[in-house]
Design an enzyme around this catalytic site. Structure first.
Site, mmCIF file in Angstrom:
data_model
loop_
_atom_site.group_PDB
_atom_site.id
_atom_site.type_symbol
_atom_site.label_atom_id
_atom_site.label_comp_id
_atom_site.label_asym_id
_atom_site.label_seq_id
_atom_site.Cartn_x
_atom_site.Cartn_y
_atom_site.Cartn_z
ATOM 1 N N HIS A 1 0.845 -1.203 0.000
ATOM 2 C CA HIS A 1 0.000 0.000 0.000
ATOM 3 C C HIS A 1 0.868 1.236 0.000
ATOM 4 O O HIS A 1 0.434 2.314 0.364
ATOM 5 C CB HIS A 1 -0.896 0.041 1.235
ATOM 6 C CG HIS A 1 -1.561 -1.260 1.514
ATOM 7 N ND1 HIS A 1 -1.098 -2.147 2.451
ATOM 8 C CD2 HIS A 1 -2.651 -1.824 0.958
ATOM 9 C CE1 HIS A 1 -1.883 -3.212 2.466
ATOM 10 N NE2 HIS A 1 -2.833 -3.048 1.577
ATOM 11 N N HIS B 1 -10.436 11.556 17.360
ATOM 12 C CA HIS B 1 -11.162 10.802 18.389
ATOM 13 C C HIS B 1 -12.581 11.323 18.583
ATOM 14 O O HIS B 1 -13.518 10.532 18.751
ATOM 15 C CB HIS B 1 -10.404 10.811 19.713
ATOM 16 C CG HIS B 1 -11.013 9.902 20.728
ATOM 17 N ND1 HIS B 1 -11.155 8.552 20.503
ATOM 18 C CD2 HIS B 1 -11.558 10.134 21.951
ATOM 19 C CE1 HIS B 1 -11.754 7.999 21.548
ATOM 20 N NE2 HIS B 1 -12.010 8.934 22.437
ATOM 21 N N GLY B 2 -12.759 12.649 18.529
ATOM 22 C CA GLY B 2 -14.099 13.216 18.692
ATOM 23 C C GLY B 2 -15.016 12.796 17.561
ATOM 24 O O GLY B 2 -16.103 12.243 17.781
ATOM 25 N N ILE B 3 -14.550 12.998 16.361
ATOM 26 C CA ILE B 3 -15.411 12.696 15.212
ATOM 27 C C ILE B 3 -15.643 11.186 15.085
ATOM 28 O O ILE B 3 -16.751 10.733 14.772
ATOM 29 C CB ILE B 3 -14.853 13.300 13.907
ATOM 30 C CG1 ILE B 3 -15.879 13.171 12.795
ATOM 31 C CG2 ILE B 3 -13.560 12.681 13.476
ATOM 32 C CD1 ILE B 3 -15.487 13.886 11.524
ATOM 33 N N SER C 1 -10.398 3.153 18.363
ATOM 34 C CA SER C 1 -11.319 3.172 19.486
ATOM 35 C C SER C 1 -12.696 2.665 19.058
ATOM 36 O O SER C 1 -13.389 2.026 19.843
ATOM 37 C CB SER C 1 -11.431 4.575 20.082
ATOM 38 O OG SER C 1 -11.988 5.454 19.140
ATOM 39 N N GLY D 1 -7.198 -5.176 21.948
ATOM 40 C CA GLY D 1 -6.224 -4.082 21.849
ATOM 41 C C GLY D 1 -4.873 -4.450 22.426
ATOM 42 O O GLY D 1 -3.867 -3.849 22.086
ATOM 43 N N ARG E 1 -1.713 5.239 17.984
ATOM 44 C CA ARG E 1 -1.086 6.198 17.097
ATOM 45 C C ARG E 1 -0.282 7.266 17.811
ATOM 46 O O ARG E 1 0.517 7.968 17.208
ATOM 47 C CB ARG E 1 -2.165 6.912 16.298
ATOM 48 C CG ARG E 1 -2.632 6.127 15.136
ATOM 49 C CD ARG E 1 -3.752 6.886 14.480
ATOM 50 N NE ARG E 1 -4.721 5.941 13.981
ATOM 51 C CZ ARG E 1 -4.800 5.576 12.721
ATOM 52 N NH1 ARG E 1 -4.034 6.098 11.830
ATOM 53 N NH2 ARG E 1 -5.679 4.692 12.335
ATOM 54 N N GLY F 1 -8.971 8.566 24.728
ATOM 55 C CA GLY F 1 -9.865 7.412 24.871
ATOM 56 C C GLY F 1 -10.254 7.180 26.320
ATOM 57 O O GLY F 1 -11.387 6.761 26.616
#
Ligand code: ADP
Ligand code: MG
Length: 588
Positions: free
Chosen positions: A217, A395-397, A437, A478, A535, A550
């Site tokens: 990729h 993280h919010g979106i 998450s 995780g 990340r 998180g």
């Protein structure tokens, strides 16, 4: 350039539909991918492979007798969602359990892992062998970190042949692990590839140069070289692979020269001829080699060499016949078509009759999801900013997208059991959220639902089990340890406080309040930690002094749920008092 499409967003789906139309004798479409359209003997281990689309013949082209039983097909170069893997595996299962096998990429590991948890919880025994053949992606002492490229074929082929021979899940898994351990690949790229609809290639290799070890990729390679001659290229690939050979290597090898997209067969054959001479000169015997396109990357210009060091049993399964759209070997007796009903049944098998208690709990779950959506929307921006400090700012979106989808999907099946509501919601969450998450939350919500099931009655012990299942799903998938600076650092204090309160005889609402407070303060304390997972890891120093996003979102969510439950109880109590007063009044 990839140029044949109506709408680039539909490319993967429509290409798969057309592939099925062209290969009906081999494959049938199911939601999430394909399964064999021919009879699978009862009790045979199902080999379910998969990954992103754009790598044909990987992965759908390898479905057929003697090879894979089904393939989960994601979007272009993107992992299939857990729900897709789960549905394909269910449709592929013939009663002998499921082996999931795919290239070792973070997204695939999360989604296939989530599907595996779900299948196992439903009693379909499922194992995983990830393919890690690319020697350019990590040093030899970190084999588990290597990614998978054309070595997919050797692992799938041998596992598929073992399943076909009637071996059980333990044996098929063992052979797949052994094959993976003895398979090594190295690739080179001369130029990048372009996703359908994109204006530019994903990456470039400068003209006249060759990138050694560049991933399928466009992941960075290990070095750049002036374009070599064919003899120099053969020498480079062979010598690097022989330097990396497994410890118990014998002298019989499968060699695979794989074209990545635009290198012509004539060129591949020319190179293969030189590779074979070098291997022979090194004292090796080349056994049943392959030369052609086996794992590609759209229109990428490049190729790879794979070696599998055989032993007696691996050679037997490598040589066994297989019959798939893209890979045929030896001859196989024709198979009867699989009954349509068997494929459909697999998809719709979980229609259930909810008990009144499980339906009530399901309705409560729908209300709780609406609350979670509300609190996430309120804090969306703040969570995004927190993630931008050392992560990628999504993280919010991601949480909003996930919980939005979960709340809507849950509501649509309101009236079903709590297990059904949470399975539907969790699946939507991980499918829509995108990030790490989202996959973890989705899988945890499903696990909590599975734990609650569809029972006649519920007690506080069921709440304890559901919280335990929720946390376990996240730690198993995780694999973060306490102190890694992830949501786990808020989850474990939450679980421990909740279980301790219940143990001490507290009612569920009280235990929840104490646990939510523990989660919030633990989340705040993650500010003192350096991230070791996810990340944010490369930017560890920047993250010091700021809590983990998180963990913070988990704390906010549990606090909201606790307030909501308290307010519900207060309403119930007030209503109780009211009716008591009314009753007294009537008496007076
Ligand atoms: P992404 O990391 O894919 O961008 P998000 O930004 O939505 O996903 O979520 C980031 C959060 O996910 C981190 O703050 C951390 O709490 C959590 N996280 C990341 N990796 C793991 C892991 N392996 N185990 C548990 N939680 C993790
Ligand atoms: Mg992020």
């Amino acid at each position: 350039m990839t140029q044949i499409f109506d709408n680039p967003a539909d490319f993967a789906d429509e290409a798969l539909d057309g592939f099925v139309a062209a290969n009906r004798g081999y494959v049938a479409r199911v939601d999430g991918g394909v399964v064999r359209s021919t009879e699978v003997p009862a009790g045979q281990v199902a080999l379910v492979v998969g990954g992103g689309s754009g790598h044909y013949p990987a992965f759908a082209g390898l479905v057929g007798p003697g090879l894979a039983t089904g393939s989960a097909c994601g979007n272009m170069f993107a992992s299939p969602a857990a729900g897709q893997v789960y549905r394909v595996a269910k449709a592929a299962n013939a009663g002998g359990g499921v082996l999931l096998s795919y290239g070792n990429y973070a997204g695939d590991v999360l989604h296939f892992g989530q599907a595996q948890l779900r299948l196992n919880a439903e009693g379909i025994e499922t194992r995983t062998v990830t393919v890690t053949d690319d020697i350019a992606s990590a040093p030899i002492d970190q084999l588990g970190k290597r990614r998978g490229i054309a070595g997919d074929l050797t692992v799938f082929k041998i596992a598929g042949a073992a399943a076909e021979a009637g071996l059980d899940l333990d044996a098929v898994e063992r052979l797949a692990i052994k094959t993976n351990y003895r398979t090594r690949s190295l690739g080179v790229a001369f130029d990048g590839c372009t996703l359908p609809g994109a204006a530019d290639p994903l990456f470039h290799v400068p003209a006249g140069q060759m990138s050694l070890g560049l991933g399928i990729h466009g992941e960075p390679g290990i070095s750049e070289h002036p374009m070599p001659t064919a003899s120099e290229l053969a020498e480079l690939l062979v010598s690097r692979l022989l330097d990396d050979k497994p410890e118990d290597a014998g002298d019989r090898v499968v060699a695979i020269v794989n074209g990545l997209g635009t290198v012509k067969y004539d060129e591949l054959f020319l190179l293969f001829g030189k590779v074979e001479k070098l291997l022979t000169a090194a004292g090796l015997t080349v056994v049943e080699p392959e030369c052609g396109e086996l794992v590609t990357s759209l229109d990428m210009s490049g190729l790879s060499l794979t070696l599998l060091w055989l032993d007696e049993e691996l050679e037997q399964y490598w040589a066994a016949p297989a019959d798939t759209p893209a890979f045929r070997k030896g001859s196989m007796a024709p198979r009867a078509p699989r009954a349509e009903a068997a494929i459909d049944d697999a998809e719709t098998a979980d229609v259930e009759q909810p008990t009144p208690a499980a339906a009530d709990l399901g309705r409560l779950a729908v209300e709780i999801l609406a609350q979670v959506r509300d609190v996430v929307v309120k804090h969306e921006e703040e969570l995004g900013k927190l993630d931008a400090i050392a992560g990628d700012g999504d993280h919010g979106i991601g949480m909003r997208r996930g919980v939005d989808a979960a709340a809507t999907a849950g509501e649509a099946v309101s009236g079903g059991s709590v297990a059904r509501v949470l399975a539907t919601a969790g699946e939507a969450w991980s499918e829509r959220a995108g990030g790490t998450s989202g996959a973890l939350w989705g899988s945890a919500v499903i696990a909590a639902g599975q734990s609650l099931g569809n029972r006649e009655a519920y007690a506080s012990g069921d709440a304890a089990a559901a919280v335990t299942a929720f946390v376990r799903a996240i730690t198993e998938l995780g694999k973060a340890d306490p102190g890694d600076k992830t949501m786990v650092d808020a989850l474990l204090p939450f679980r421990d406080a909740f279980l301790a309160e219940l143990d001490g005889g507290a009612p569920v609402d009280r235990a929840l309040a104490v646990a939510a407070a523990a989660a919030e303060s633990a989340a705040a304390r993650t500010a003192d930690l350096r991230p070791l997972k996810g990340r944010a890891r490369p930017l560890a120093e920047k993250s010091l002094g700021h809590p983990d996003p998180g963990a913070v979102s988990f704390g906010l969510i549990t606090a909201r749920i606790s307030h909501f439950i308290d307010s519900q109880l207060a309403t119930v109590a007030a209503a109780g008092e009211l009716s008591a007063t009314a009753g007294n009044g009537a008496q007076a």
